[in-house]
Enzyme design. Structure first.
Site, short mmCIF file in Angstrom:
data_model
loop_
_atom_site.label_atom_id
_atom_site.label_comp_id
_atom_site.label_asym_id
_atom_site.label_seq_id
_atom_site.Cartn_x
_atom_site.Cartn_y
_atom_site.Cartn_z
CE LYS A 1 -4.77 -0.63 1.84
NZ LYS A 1 -5.66 0.02 2.73
CB SER B 1 -5.94 6.74 7.22
OG SER B 1 -6.30 5.97 8.00
P1 ADP Z 1 -7.02 -1.56 5.94
O1 ADP Z 1 -5.63 -1.31 5.13
O2 ADP Z 1 -6.65 -2.93 6.81
O3 ADP Z 1 -8.06 -1.16 5.42
P2 ADP Z 1 -7.11 0.80 7.61
O4 ADP Z 1 -6.37 1.52 8.72
O5 ADP Z 1 -7.78 1.60 6.49
O6 ADP Z 1 -6.64 -0.69 7.08
O7 ADP Z 1 -8.55 0.27 8.36
C1 ADP Z 1 -8.73 -0.70 9.63
C2 ADP Z 1 -9.94 -1.03 9.75
O8 ADP Z 1 -10.54 -0.16 10.38
C3 ADP Z 1 -10.96 -1.48 8.58
O9 ADP Z 1 -11.63 -2.35 9.25
C4 ADP Z 1 -11.56 -0.09 8.45
O10 ADP Z 1 -13.02 -0.32 8.00
C5 ADP Z 1 -11.87 0.38 9.84
N1 ADP Z 1 -11.97 1.72 10.09
C6 ADP Z 1 -11.27 2.74 9.71
N2 ADP Z 1 -11.82 4.00 9.72
C7 ADP Z 1 -12.89 4.00 10.24
C8 ADP Z 1 -14.12 4.64 10.86
N3 ADP Z 1 -13.77 5.84 10.82
N4 ADP Z 1 -15.20 4.00 11.35
C9 ADP Z 1 -15.32 2.83 11.68
N5 ADP Z 1 -14.34 1.71 11.03
C10 ADP Z 1 -13.18 2.44 10.57
#
Ligand code: ADP
Length: 165
Positions: free
Chosen positions: A42, A129
């Protein structure tokens, strides 16, 4: 039951949405391990060390939330940690399809580990993010979405890149 949950993700960087999910889980599980994936494919914006330290700062006062990093297959890592659950967050319907596919695959690979979904509070339902990075890059205010350390680091990185333009 003393169930440990691993909460895997890229956390690039950790937002209040992630933190809200982990916080809710910490009231349901004996131990929650925020598990920061190295995820080189990523090409994360922040280094693994930075992503871990931002999450550590957010959860410094939570005795049953730990932060670790991993670079192996999730189910192998979860087994190593003695986890009974994999925690994932759900925002909109758009998260659903991928998350269900992922949980189905993980169940096939490790039937004894259950995936548990938690949705964040409504005010964080649209926080991600990547959006936070984009807003910061364009000079917008991200105070409501991330910790002070993350805000500071994002602002500093984008200030530095602007000075090089
Ligand atoms: P990945 O690359 O595994 O998707 P992320 O850091 O983007 O990693 O997300 C990790 C987890 O947190 C995922 O299950 C994502 O759906 C969840 N997530 C991220 N932001 C939020 C949010 N604002 N509310 C609820 N869940 C979230």
């Amino acid at each position: 039951m003393d169930v440990t949950a691993v909460y895997p993700g890229t956390f690039d960087p950790i937002t209040h949405g992630h933190a809200d999910v982990a916080d809710r889980a910490s009231r349901m599980f004996h131990r929650v391990i925020i598990s920061v994936a190295a995820n080189p494919a990523k090409q994360p914006f922040f280094s693994l060390e930075e992503r871990v330290s931002f999450a550590e700062a957010v959860f410094a006062g939570s005795p049953n939330v730990e932060v670790r990093s991993f670079d192996s297959l999730l189910v192998d890592y979860a087994r190593e940690q003695g986890a009974g659950a994999i925690l994932r967050g759900l925002r909109a319907v758009s998260d659903f399809e991928f998350e269900v596919q992922l949980s189905g695959m993980n169940r096939r690979l490790a039937p004894e580990i259950e995936t548990v979904f938690i949705s964040a509070a409504q005010e964080y339902g649209f926080v991600s993010s990547s959006l936070v990075r984009e807003i910061a890059c364009l000079g917008g205010d991200i105070t409501e979405f991330v910790s002070p350390a993350v805000k500071e680091a994002l602002d500093a990185r984008f200030r530095a890149s602007k000075n090089h333009e």
